[in-house]
Design an enzyme around this catalytic site. Structure first.
Site, PDB file in Angstrom:
ATOM      1  N   ALA A   1       0.838  -1.208   0.000  1.00 57.33           N
ATOM      2  CA  ALA A   1       0.000   0.000   0.000  1.00 57.33           C
ATOM      3  C   ALA A   1       0.873   1.259   0.000  1.00 57.33           C
ATOM      4  O   ALA A   1       0.528   2.265  -0.630  1.00 57.33           O
ATOM      5  CB  ALA A   1      -0.932   0.000   1.208  1.00 57.33           C
TER       6      ALA A   1
ATOM      7  N   TRP B   1       2.138   1.787  -3.427  1.00 60.08           N
ATOM      8  CA  TRP B   1       1.037   2.259  -4.282  1.00 60.08           C
ATOM      9  C   TRP B   1       0.984   3.793  -4.298  1.00 60.08           C
ATOM     10  O   TRP B   1       0.618   4.405  -5.289  1.00 60.08           O
ATOM     11  CB  TRP B   1      -0.279   1.672  -3.769  1.00 60.08           C
ATOM     12  N   HIS B   2       1.381   4.425  -3.173  1.00 58.03           N
ATOM     13  CA  HIS B   2       1.302   5.879  -3.096  1.00 58.03           C
ATOM     14  C   HIS B   2       2.238   6.567  -4.080  1.00 58.03           C
ATOM     15  O   HIS B   2       1.964   7.687  -4.508  1.00 58.03           O
ATOM     16  CB  HIS B   2       1.608   6.367  -1.677  1.00 58.03           C
ATOM     17  N   GLY B   3       3.351   5.931  -4.396  1.00 56.04           N
ATOM     18  CA  GLY B   3       4.245   6.599  -5.344  1.00 56.04           C
ATOM     19  C   GLY B   3       5.561   5.878  -5.506  1.00 56.04           C
ATOM     20  O   GLY B   3       5.933   5.040  -4.675  1.00 56.04           O
TER      21      GLY B   3
ATOM     22  N   TYR C   1      -2.982  14.398  -2.365  1.00 59.02           N
ATOM     23  CA  TYR C   1      -3.258  13.071  -2.919  1.00 59.02           C
ATOM     24  C   TYR C   1      -3.536  13.104  -4.418  1.00 59.02           C
ATOM     25  O   TYR C   1      -3.636  12.058  -5.041  1.00 59.02           O
ATOM     26  CB  TYR C   1      -4.408  12.401  -2.162  1.00 59.02           C
TER      27      TYR C   1
END
Lengths: 471, 89
Positions: A320, A323-325, A468
């Site tokens: 996860a 997934w953010h970057g 975000y």
């Protein structure tokens, strides 16, 4: 186009809302839906026209795979292969679009020039993954192409969530612009948007001034300066993202669609497990259901031990985080979240519960530390700032941070910062305020003041885009 | 294979069979859950406990929950209803 821009709030959105209701009243629900679909494509093109074909291709591909999964023509083994094919394509497209430079960098290659990842791809990919798994598990019928494209491109949440499920969304399409409870729905939608706008434009952007000043001078911060900087960002991100979520949920509500709630006063949590039930709830639900649970199940059918759960938490949260970057800071941030959840599971076994206040403080301090990693441009910067939280040559001076902000700006942001620091820990949440909302003169005045102050802050130019939106 | 009689088990029986699972997983021998019991009003019922309860329930009843069904299980009543649907399917 950002949800916090004057063009969106006072131009695009009112036109879409009025058009939706006129079409619903004088033509049909399908016409209103077509209007919203068209508006969504215009909205996305306004933010990233070059990637509009990718959004449409993703929607078309997953709609097709969903149809195949729902077809009685295929036997179970074939259906499984179809699902795996669909998920693989979705994840591959996400990886190529978002992580090419990161992966090339790991193997010592140079950056691919002009590689910008498509707006909202992390979010619309997850929505499609959930759709395919739900279709495979026969929890939903195949949606029509019209409904699926409306779902995939829906402008309030296409760029940064909240992450919606097809089942929850498509089931509401008949309600678009409906007359039942319209006045109340519109009033509550506007109230929620006013709260979200205030959170973002006034509170989050005020904290951002302090955080940005501190992060520009990490190497020279005192201990107090490091705490000021890290806390400023911790509050900035909360008000930024929960403000965005309120705007998205409120905008959808104006159209007659209820999106899932995304925040519930997360900094009041007593444990990291509780925190993830209150922070970015729609992502947390995805992680629990589609990452954590399959990882646990892959460990065999025996008893779910605390050790298995901790390994699963570490793995799921690290994924996860990534997934953010495409950065090691996000990987480390995710691993720390998993470690925090795992540590709580072991602590729970000791049966020595902390008093609520102490547990809230410990949890918040840990969250603040992980936010240092989340915000820092690199792991070494994060380590430097984290180190300065406990040791620096100077202890108390905060001039490094405050001198980087013009004194006129400090006068402007002081009150929002104090207000934000209190309401993060006490008082009603946005959704509690809106659920108890009654359209009275005082409430209308409150909304007007919140909007006016927010617009003043936006026009004054202190603002920035949502954090975000970059994910 | 389930017999027809087992397939028609009344709901209270499902709740009775769930009680020892909840007591064991949540480590609380005096716990009695009702249809309204949920993570909001039962101490210790967090995400780990939830997935453990799901796994133990699947084993006890010989069923398998779909991933997309797990989010719909907000309280014991939801669990009982879903178990009933699955064992009578």
């Amino acid at each position: 186009m950002s949800l916090v821009s004057v063009v969106f709030l006072f131009g695009f959105l009112p036109i879409v809302v009025i058009g939706t209701h006129l079409l619903r009243d004088f033509v049909s629900a399908k016409a209103a839906q077509a209007w919203i679909l068209g508006a969504s494509l215009v909205f996305y093109a306004g933010g990233s026209v070059r990637f509009l074909p990718l959004l449409l291709a993703s929607a078309a591909f997953n709609w097709g795979v969903g149809r195949a999964l729902s077809s009685p023509r295929y036997a179970q083994p074939t259906r499984k292969r179809i699902m795996i094919f669909g998920l693989t394509v979705d994840v591959l497209v996400l990886c190529v679009a978002k992580y090419t430079n990161f992966i090339v960098g790991i193997f010592g290659g140079g950056r691919v020039a002009h590689w910008a990842f498509p707006l909202g791809i992390s979010f619309f990919t997850i929505a499609q993954v959930m759709y395919l798994v739900d279709a495979y598990e026969r929890l939903i019928p195949a949606s029509s192409a019209f409904d699926h494209f409306t779902f995939a491109s829906f402008f309030p949440n296409v760029t940064a969530g909240p992450l919606e499920r097809v089942k929850h969304f498509v089931g509401q399409l008949n309600d678009i612009g409906g007359q039942d409870g319209r006045d109340e729905r519109l009033a509550r939608g506007i109230a929620l948007m006013a709260i979200g706008l205030f959170k973002k434009a006034v509170i989050a952007d005020s904290f951002a001034r302090v955080a940005d000043a501190g992060y520009a001078n990490v190497a020279t911060l005192s201990i107090a300066g490091a705490w000021l900087t890290s806390l400023a960002y911790t509050f900035q991100l909360y008000f930024d993202f929960s403000g965005y979520s309120d705007l998205a949920i409120g905008a959808a509500r104006l159209l007659g669609i209820r999106l899932v709630n995304n925040f519930n006063a997360p900094y009041r949590s007593r444990t990291m497990s509780e925190y993830w039930q209150r922070w970015h709830i729609s992502l947390s639900n995805f992680i629990t259901t589609y990452l954590y649970t399959p990882i646990i199940r892959s460990m065999g059918r025996g008893r779910v031990t605390v050790h298995k759960a901790c390994v699963a938490s570490l793995l799921a949260m690290t994924i996860a985080g990534f997934w953010h970057g495409p950065a090691w800071t996000f990987v480390l941030w995710g691993t720390l979240q998993g470690a925090g959840i795992a540590a709580y599971q072991y602590w729970k076994r000791l049966k020595r519960p902390m008093p609520d206040v102490a547990a809230t403080i410990v949890t918040f301090l840990f969250i603040n530390l992980t936010m240092v990693v989340f915000r820092s441009p690199s792991v070494p910067t994060a380590l430097t700032l984290a180190g300065r939280l406990v040791y620096a040559p100077e202890v108390l001076g905060v001039g490094t941070v405050l001198n980087a902000i013009p004194s006129a700006a400090i006068r402007l942001i002081a009150l929002p910062i104090a207000f934000g620091g209190v309401v993060a820990f006490a008082g009603p949440t946005s959704s509690e305020l809106v659920e108890g909302f009654q359209l009275r003169r005082r409430a209308a005045a409150g909304i007007a003041v919140a909007v006016a102050v927010s617009v003043a802050f936006i026009v004054a130019g202190t603002g920035s885009d949502f954090v975000y939106r970059a994910f | 294979m389930r017999t027809e009689e087992e397939g028609r088990r009344p709901v209270p029986d499902i709740l009775d069979r769930l009680q020892p699972l909840f007591r064991d997983v949540l480590d609380n021998p005096s716990l009695t859950v009702t249809r309204a019991s949920s993570g909001l009003n039962v101490p210790g019922w967090d995400s780990l406990a939830h997935i453990t309860l799901v796994a133990e329930t699947e084993r006890e009843f010989g069923i398998r929950f779909a991933l997309g069904e797990l989010e719909t299980l907000k309280n014991v009543g939801d669990m009982v209803d879903l178990i009933e649907r699955k064992i009578s399917a």
